[in-house]
Design a protein around this motif. Structure first.
Motif, short mmCIF file in Angstrom:
data_model
loop_
_atom_site.label_atom_id
_atom_site.label_comp_id
_atom_site.label_asym_id
_atom_site.label_seq_id
_atom_site.Cartn_x
_atom_site.Cartn_y
_atom_site.Cartn_z
N LEU A 1 10.50 -8.87 5.18
CA LEU A 1 9.02 -8.29 4.17
C LEU A 1 9.90 -7.09 3.85
O LEU A 1 9.23 -5.93 4.55
N VAL A 2 9.48 -7.26 2.37
CA VAL A 2 9.88 -5.88 1.70
C VAL A 2 9.06 -5.47 0.82
O VAL A 2 9.17 -6.32 -0.28
N MET A 3 8.25 -3.93 0.57
CA MET A 3 7.40 -4.33 -0.38
C MET A 3 7.51 -2.68 -0.84
O MET A 3 7.43 -1.70 0.45
N PHE A 4 6.88 -3.12 -2.68
CA PHE A 4 7.11 -0.94 -2.81
C PHE A 4 6.14 -1.11 -4.62
O PHE A 4 5.89 -2.44 -4.83
N PRO A 5 5.86 -0.20 -4.26
CA PRO A 5 4.80 -0.10 -5.82
C PRO A 5 5.63 0.16 -7.03
O PRO A 5 6.48 1.37 -6.73
N ASP A 6 5.49 -0.47 -7.99
CA ASP A 6 6.85 -0.34 -9.15
C ASP A 6 5.87 -0.09 -10.88
O ASP A 6 4.67 -1.02 -11.02
N VAL B 1 -1.09 1.68 -13.54
CA VAL B 1 -0.21 1.85 -13.92
C VAL B 1 1.22 1.27 -12.99
O VAL B 1 2.19 1.01 -13.39
N ASN B 2 0.66 0.04 -11.77
CA ASN B 2 1.21 -0.40 -11.14
C ASN B 2 0.84 -0.84 -10.08
O ASN B 2 -0.14 -2.11 -10.34
N ASP B 3 2.10 -2.14 -9.71
CA ASP B 3 1.50 -3.35 -8.53
C ASP B 3 2.58 -2.79 -7.80
O ASP B 3 3.25 -2.38 -7.89
N MET B 4 2.26 -3.49 -6.40
CA MET B 4 2.92 -3.73 -5.24
C MET B 4 3.74 -5.38 -5.55
O MET B 4 2.95 -6.17 -5.32
N LEU B 5 4.80 -5.18 -5.27
CA LEU B 5 5.93 -6.05 -5.35
C LEU B 5 6.53 -6.17 -4.27
O LEU B 5 6.87 -4.67 -3.39
N ASP C 1 -6.85 -4.26 -9.08
CA ASP C 1 -7.57 -3.95 -9.60
C ASP C 1 -7.27 -2.23 -9.95
O ASP C 1 -7.58 -0.49 -10.83
N TYR C 2 -7.08 -1.76 -8.57
CA TYR C 2 -6.32 -0.05 -8.89
C TYR C 2 -4.71 -0.20 -8.22
O TYR C 2 -4.42 -0.79 -7.82
N ASN C 3 -4.16 1.09 -8.67
CA ASN C 3 -2.85 1.66 -8.11
C ASN C 3 -2.66 1.50 -6.82
O ASN C 3 -3.59 2.28 -5.72
N GLN C 4 -1.73 1.56 -6.45
CA GLN C 4 -0.50 1.19 -5.01
C GLN C 4 -0.12 2.91 -5.00
O GLN C 4 0.70 2.89 -5.21
N HIS C 5 -0.31 2.84 -3.57
CA HIS C 5 0.64 3.80 -2.62
C HIS C 5 2.07 3.19 -2.37
O HIS C 5 2.14 1.61 -2.28
N GLY C 6 2.56 3.71 -0.87
CA GLY C 6 3.77 2.58 -0.23
C GLY C 6 3.13 2.17 1.11
O GLY C 6 1.85 2.24 1.44
#
Length: 439
Positions: free
Chosen positions: A91-96, A111-115, A136-141
């Motif tokens: 499983l790999v996740m990151f904010p795009d 501005v971003n989503d955790m994909l 509804d808020y932005n993500q970090h790693g």
């Protein structure tokens, strides 16, 4: 790189640079620099190979592919983290999208989503992307964590929740609550966020994106730092969050703000990575602006620590990338092995971004006190495209996990693509040392 705000670091450079984008982001450079030597990409040392599709020069014992490109190259993607799930998937996740630190106030900046990507065959093929957290808020790693003997996956990290985060406050655009979600269905769905409120500093705000660890006793340790960009140069302080009751309560170490660790003479220390050594011993590696990664040690299950000091690993102002090999004892640290200028003022340290273009590794068998001779893994080989050295040369912030003797590496190459690399532990001794670039 401006010293005013994180907006300048992670967003303005991206957007201003992208205004001057060239036609193709995939043009191979005529020459690249490795260990301060220029090499023609069509006349590399025999120990290296050029992968034109990936745009990297790499050692011959690696397999590599691109598994994702940013949905918007101008905005890019950010810190990538991966894990083996309890049921055996990767499983790999990151904010795009844009970085949370430049998103502004509520209403101005989702501005971003955790994909997420998932592989059920050890990285041979990937399914995705899907949106991991529809919030509804932005993500970090994403900081993956699976406690010993558990089927639950945690997703720790910075939580810039609009009502709890004030990016418009001068100098504090980096600092947000730290929290976690968890999944009991192998990472397909996730709980609501829980915010960490340390007993000795309940309103703590900072940034967490480095991997965490669990001690033999079951204590959890998570690195976090605070930053104040109103200082010129910037001021940062490094901390550890520690929990003895599986995340129910926490303590901030070495004490409440603003008493965290820092490199004297630089007024900075950030992005720390704790790692369990066993028998109550913990090693903690951290980013500094001194030209070296620093380390600290605990012999009492992470309750008290030596004051951090330099390791021999040469590294610019960039994060630690530290992991344990499958023997459970040997540490492997990926690092850039290059650092020309050391200064606390990021605006005056542009070379740090050029110095992020190479990835090397070193190993330690004594808990991070001594390290092997560095060995080369890969380097970027693409022409500048964004007219932005922070993006054009980035191979930093890599993540890795070891599964069945294979080291699985994820790199946010140029903050625009997810490069997935695999190498076998048994091949580590074959990777070239600096001597290969001096002959």
């Amino acid at each position: 790189m401006s010293h005013k705000t994180l907006i300048t670091i992670y967003c303005l450079l991206v957007f201003l640079g992208s205004a001057h984008m060239k036609e193709s982001p995939n043009t191979i450079a005529e020459s690249i620099v490795i260990q301060d030597r220029d090499f023609k990409t069509d006349a590399l040392p025999r120990s290296l190979k050029l992968d034109r599709e990936l745009g990297i020069v790499l050692a011959p014992y690696l397999e590599a592919e691109i598994i994702h490109r940013a949905r918007d190259a101008k905005r890019g993607l950010y810190e990538i983290r991966g894990t083996v799930t309890p049921k055996g998937d990767y499983l790999v996740m990151f904010p795009d999208g844009g970085h949370y630190g430049g998103a502004g106030k509520r209403g101005e900046g989702k501005v971003n989503d955790m994909l997420a990507y998932r592989s059920s065959n050890k990285g041979k093929t990937w399914e995705g992307p899907t949106v991991a957290f529809d919030i509804d808020y932005n993500q970090h790693g994403f900081i993956p964590f699976i406690p010993k003997g558990s089927e639950r996956i945690y997703a720790f990290g910075t939580q810039p929740i609009w009502d709890m985060y004030e990016p418009e406050t001068h100098g504090l655009s980096e600092n947000a609550p730290i929290g976690y979600r968890y999944s009991d269905d192998d990472g397909h769905t996730w709980s609501e966020v829980r915010i960490i409120r340390p007993k000795n500093d309940p309103e703590f705000r900072g940034m967490s994106v480095m991997r965490m660890t669990e001690t033999d006793s079951g204590a959890w340790l998570l690195g976090s730092h605070e930053a104040d960009w109103s200082y010129k140069p910037i001021m940062t302080r490094q901390y550890l969050l520690r929990s003895e009751d599986q995340g129910q309560t926490w303590e901030l170490l070495p004490g409440q703000r603003h008493g965290g660790w820092y490199a004297k003479g630089f007024n900075r220390m950030d992005e720390g990575r704790p790692i369990n050594l066993g028998n109550g011993n913990i090693f903690f590696m951290t980013r500094t602006a001194t030209g070296y990664l620093w380390g600290s040690w605990s012999e009492d299950d992470g309750k008290s620590w030596t004051y951090p000091k330099p390791t021999p690993l040469v590294h610019p102002d960039a994060p630690p990338m530290l992991f344990t090999l499958s023997d459970g004892k040997t540490l492997i640290a990926f690092h850039h092995n290059r650092s020309k200028i050391q200064t606390a003022d990021l605006a005056g340290n542009r070379s740090q971004h050029y110095d992020r273009s190479e990835i090397w590794f070193a190993t330690s068998g004594d808990g991070g006190r001594n390290w092997s001779e560095p060995q080369f893994v890969f380097a970027t080989a693409l022409e500048p495209f964004f007219d932005n050295i922070w993006r054009d040369y980035n191979t930093s912030y890599i993540d890795a996990f070891i599964d069945d003797g294979v080291i699985n590496i994820f790199c946010p190459h140029r903050w625009e693509r997810v490069v997935f690399l695999q190498l076998r532990e048994v091949d580590l001794d074959k990777f070239p040392t600096r001597k290969a670039f001096l002959d």
